[in-house]
Design an enzyme around this catalytic site. Structure first.
Site, PDB file in Angstrom:
ATOM      1  CB  SER A 241      71.077  28.902   3.513  1.00 15.55           C
ATOM      2  OG  SER A 241      70.125  29.213   1.908  1.00 15.55           O
ATOM      3  CG  HIS A 271      65.656  27.412   3.127  1.00 12.17           C
ATOM      4  ND1 HIS A 271      66.218  28.297   2.072  1.00 12.17           N
ATOM      5  CD2 HIS A 271      67.030  27.593   3.841  1.00 12.17           C
ATOM      6  CE1 HIS A 271      66.187  28.896   1.466  1.00 12.17           C
ATOM      7  NE2 HIS A 271      67.767  28.468   2.488  1.00 12.17           N
ATOM      8  CG  HIS A 318      59.043  32.819  -1.458  1.00 12.83           C
ATOM      9  ND1 HIS A 318      60.120  34.474  -1.209  1.00 12.83           N
ATOM     10  CD2 HIS A 318      60.324  32.506  -1.532  1.00 12.83           C
ATOM     11  CE1 HIS A 318      61.842  34.512  -0.872  1.00 12.83           C
ATOM     12  NE2 HIS A 318      61.319  33.254  -1.326  1.00 12.83           N
ATOM     13  NE  ARG A 327      64.543  30.525  -7.010  1.00 13.80           N
ATOM     14  CZ  ARG A 327      64.375  31.138  -5.460  1.00 13.80           C
ATOM     15  NH1 ARG A 327      66.234  30.571  -5.238  1.00 13.80           N
ATOM     16  NH2 ARG A 327      63.968  31.104  -4.957  1.00 13.80           N
ATOM     17  CG  ASP A 373      62.218  24.342  -3.393  1.00 15.94           C
ATOM     18  OD1 ASP A 373      63.512  23.999  -3.710  1.00 15.94           O
ATOM     19  OD2 ASP A 373      62.374  25.063  -2.102  1.00 15.94           O
TER      20      ASP A 373
HETATM   21  N1  HAX Z   1      51.035  25.257   2.043  1.00 13.11           N
HETATM   22  C1  HAX Z   1      49.977  25.259   3.058  1.00 13.11           C
HETATM   23  N2  HAX Z   1      50.206  26.774   3.526  1.00 13.11           N
HETATM   24  C2  HAX Z   1      50.972  27.197   3.725  1.00 13.11           C
HETATM   25  C3  HAX Z   1      51.640  27.418   2.399  1.00 13.11           C
HETATM   26  C4  HAX Z   1      51.010  26.086   1.577  1.00 13.11           C
HETATM   27  N3  HAX Z   1      52.183  25.974   0.444  1.00 13.11           N
HETATM   28  N4  HAX Z   1      52.279  28.454   2.462  1.00 13.11           N
HETATM   29  C5  HAX Z   1      52.222  29.347   3.628  1.00 13.11           C
HETATM   30  N5  HAX Z   1      51.246  28.816   3.787  1.00 13.11           N
HETATM   31  C6  HAX Z   1      50.543  29.012   5.653  1.00 13.11           C
HETATM   32  C7  HAX Z   1      51.658  29.613   6.486  1.00 13.11           C
HETATM   33  O1  HAX Z   1      51.455  28.177   7.199  1.00 13.11           O
HETATM   34  C8  HAX Z   1      51.508  29.631   7.406  1.00 13.11           C
HETATM   35  O2  HAX Z   1      49.911  29.416   8.274  1.00 13.11           O
HETATM   36  P1  HAX Z   1      50.098  29.938   9.516  1.00 13.11           P
HETATM   37  O3  HAX Z   1      49.165  31.316   9.721  1.00 13.11           O
HETATM   38  O4  HAX Z   1      48.857  28.672  10.260  1.00 13.11           O
HETATM   39  O5  HAX Z   1      50.831  29.898  10.632  1.00 13.11           O
HETATM   40  C9  HAX Z   1      50.244  30.914   6.768  1.00 13.11           C
HETATM   41  O6  HAX Z   1      50.141  30.224   5.757  1.00 13.11           O
HETATM   42  C10 HAX Z   1      50.322  32.140   6.611  1.00 13.11           C
HETATM   43  O7  HAX Z   1      52.198  32.043   5.736  1.00 13.11           O
HETATM   44  P2  HAX Z   1      53.007  33.650   4.847  1.00 13.11           P
HETATM   45  O8  HAX Z   1      53.188  34.400   5.387  1.00 13.11           O
HETATM   46  O9  HAX Z   1      51.562  32.903   3.600  1.00 13.11           O
HETATM   47  O10 HAX Z   1      54.372  32.451   4.601  1.00 13.11           O
HETATM   48  P3  HAX Z   1      55.022  32.469   5.586  1.00 13.11           P
HETATM   49  O11 HAX Z   1      56.487  33.870   4.746  1.00 13.11           O
HETATM   50  O12 HAX Z   1      54.827  32.130   6.643  1.00 13.11           O
HETATM   51  O13 HAX Z   1      55.961  31.591   5.108  1.00 13.11           O
HETATM   52  C11 HAX Z   1      56.717  29.723   3.083  1.00 13.11           C
HETATM   53  C12 HAX Z   1      56.772  31.278   3.944  1.00 13.11           C
HETATM   54  C13 HAX Z   1      57.433  29.481   2.019  1.00 13.11           C
HETATM   55  C14 HAX Z   1      57.253  28.922   4.904  1.00 13.11           C
HETATM   56  C15 HAX Z   1      55.804  29.347   3.083  1.00 13.11           C
HETATM   57  O14 HAX Z   1      55.059  29.624   2.890  1.00 13.11           O
HETATM   58  C16 HAX Z   1      55.616  27.233   3.239  1.00 13.11           C
HETATM   59  O15 HAX Z   1      55.937  26.549   4.175  1.00 13.11           O
HETATM   60  N6  HAX Z   1      55.206  26.934   1.895  1.00 13.11           N
HETATM   61  C17 HAX Z   1      55.648  25.169   2.273  1.00 13.11           C
HETATM   62  C18 HAX Z   1      57.021  24.707   1.644  1.00 13.11           C
HETATM   63  C19 HAX Z   1      58.426  25.620   0.557  1.00 13.11           C
HETATM   64  O16 HAX Z   1      57.276  25.120  -0.019  1.00 13.11           O
HETATM   65  N7  HAX Z   1      59.445  25.727   1.460  1.00 13.11           N
HETATM   66  C20 HAX Z   1      60.323  26.159   0.271  1.00 13.11           C
HETATM   67  C21 HAX Z   1      60.183  27.606  -0.055  1.00 13.11           C
HETATM   68  C22 HAX Z   1      61.365  28.785  -1.305  1.00 13.11           C
HETATM   69  C23 HAX Z   1      62.659  28.363  -0.197  1.00 13.11           C
HETATM   70  O17 HAX Z   1      63.305  28.528   0.606  1.00 13.11           O
HETATM   71  N8  HAX Z   1      63.263  26.998  -1.374  1.00 13.11           N
HETATM   72  O18 HAX Z   1      63.979  26.706  -0.805  1.00 13.11           O
END
Ligand code: HAX
Length: 442
Positions: A241, A271, A318, A327, A373
């Site tokens: 964002s 996000h 994250h 947070r 979140d």
């Molecule tokens: N559950 C399952 N798998 C997860 C995970 C979770 N909570 N977090 C990461 N992974 C997976 C990823 O999908 C990725 O899988 P692939 O290799 O198969 O694609 C792998 O672990 C490596 O990811 P990462 O390097 O640890 O994490 P990223 O930096 O790529 O992504 C995210 C960060 C926040 C998007 C990710 O942790 C996620 O999807 N979390 C769940 C959704 C979430 O809570 N989002 C909110 C984040 C905070 C925010 O922005 N708030 O607004």
């Protein structure tokens, strides 16, 4: 010129000249090496922009102008008798880099009240959408409808000088922030309360008035809103964002256009929409088990099932953080201080105890700890807000403060149009070949 603007102008003149000097004298200094993995994998850890308002440390979490969340909960001005900071204060801090006095905060409260009138056509635009349209879509449409009022775009059309950009960006940002709670509350009352709208109460601070317009009159929700709208404001510049707002603003799209774009990014489930996902995920767990508190074993099974189904565990992980999000901790502390017992908050706590080792055992999730979140929805449900798909709008109202403060800085420091380079996979293969050839010669 109003006192906040005057203060900002003085600070901006100093920083702008420092930045010019840094670029001239140290422009060739390297800040890092770019790897193939970074280019393919979302530019993780690649410094690519300057954001003045906040900075994220993977281990410690967010600092706003050098202050942690626990420090700000103590030091930022509060409403009379209040325990949580007023979001007006963190906006002041992000904008001018100094802790505000009570008077500084009162100035902003009054200023946002004065600017808060939302033109009727904005509500008409929202009304044109089917009522079951996702609240984030209605929110973005409301912001876009307000763009008609942009003083930045009107001044640009008349031929304003570059030196004036920040001034009009400030005016638009202040107007937009002032009006967002009314638009958000309108969407809430339209979608879930049969269109029974509530007029603003101009005696209240920005967050308390928002709670009031949503229909929550008790002190509890007002207190929660002050904390909620403070901790969600900013998370340095690279999150979707903030980065989108900065990117779109760099084309001199006005603050309405830039912020609406940022909100489209916040509406993604990886996000901001994760706050809605967390609650749906917990409620599904409860329903599967027929209600009541699950055991830790049942939670563990549910997490494993989520992973086996190829889904993410919402609220965990994250892109930058490598520890529990402060947070999350602030909300946990709010729960322990003000609520003490609630089933959903207890489940959040149990998930916190059970999820990290399971996520870690996958061997690929870099951060097994909860993010912001993971907790926010549980507090909202406790105070009666059960409409999960509205939660991201609350996040968006708060996020406006950080990304718009940054946008004013962008325009004040002459930040140029953003235009990074891109490569094809063939380009990368050629670079790999060249690197291998030079390594074999050496
Ligand atoms: N559950 C399952 N798998 C997860 C995970 C979770 N909570 N977090 C990461 N992974 C997976 C990823 O999908 C990725 O899988 P692939 O290799 O198969 O694609 C792998 O672990 C490596 O990811 P990462 O390097 O640890 O994490 P990223 O930096 O790529 O992504 C995210 C960060 C926040 C998007 C990710 O942790 C996620 O999807 N979390 C769940 C959704 C979430 O809570 N989002 C909110 C984040 C905070 C925010 O922005 N708030 O607004």
């Amino acid at each position: 010129m109003d006192p906040l603007k005057e203060k900002f102008k003085a600070k901006a003149e100093v920083l702008s000249s420092e930045i010019k000097d840094i670029i001239k004298t140290h422009g060739e200094l390297k800040l890092g090496e770019i790897t193939v993995a970074q280019v393919y994998q979302g530019m993780r850890g690649m410094p690519g922009m300057v954001t003045e308002t906040s900075r994220l440390d993977p281990e410690e979490g967010i600092r706003f102008r050098g202050y942690t969340i626990p420090e700000l909960r103590k030091q930022l001005p509060k409403a009379p008798g209040g325990t949580e900071p007023l979001p007006e204060g963190i906006f002041y801090l992000m904008l001018v880099g100094e802790l505000p006095s009570q008077d500084d905060v009162t100035f902003i409260t009054n200023e946002w009240q004065k600017r808060s009138n939302v033109p009727k056509h904005v509500f008409d635009v929202i009304e044109a959408m089917p009522v079951d349209t996702h609240p984030m879509t209605q929110f973005v449409l409301g912001i876009m409808a307000m763009q008609r009022e942009s003083v930045f775009s009107k001044a640009y059309a008349k031929g304003m000088s570059k030196k004036e950009y920040w001034d009009y960006a400030y005016e638009d940002s202040m107007n937009l922030i002032a009006r967002l709670p009314r638009v958000a509350a309108y969407i809430y009352r339209r979608k879930y309360k049969g269109g029974a709208h509530i007029e603003p109460d101009h005696k209240l601070d920005w967050a308390a008035n928002f709670a009031h317009m949503l229909g929550y009159e008790g002190l509890d929700m007002k207190r929660l809103m002050r904390l909620y709208l403070t901790i969600h404001v900013d998370h340095e510049g690279g999150n979707v964002s903030a980065h989108t707002t900065h990117l779109v603003g760099s084309a001199l799209s006005d603050p309405y256009l830039a912020f609406a774009a940022g909100m489209n990014g916040l509406a993604g489930p990886l996000h901001g929409l994760a706050n809605q996902e967390v609650l749906s995920w917990i409620m599904e767990l409860k329903e599967t088990l027929g209600g009541g508190l699950p055991t830790k074993d049942q939670i563990a099974e549910y997490i494993k099932k989520t992973l086996t189904e190829g889904k993410v565990v919402p609220g965990y992980g994250h892109a930058v953080l490598r520890k529990t999000d402060p947070r999350f901790t602030a909300q946990q502390d709010f729960y322990k201080t003000h609520i003490k017992h609630d089933d959903i908050c207890e489940i959040v706590q149990m998930v916190y105890e059970v999820a990290p080792p399971i996520l870690e055992s996958t061997g690929k999730i870099k951060n097994p700890w909860p993010n912001v979140d993971a907790h926010s929805g549980a507090l909202l449900v406790h105070y009666g807000m059960h409409e999960f798909d509205f939660y991201t709008v609350l996040f968006g109202v708060s996020r406006a403060l950080g990304v718009l403060a940054s946008l004013i800085w962008d325009r004040a420091t002459g930040s140029p149009i953003e235009r990074p380079g891109s490569l094809t996979t063939d380009n990368i293969k050629a670079k790999i070949k060249a690197a291998q050839a030079s390594a074999s010669k050496a």
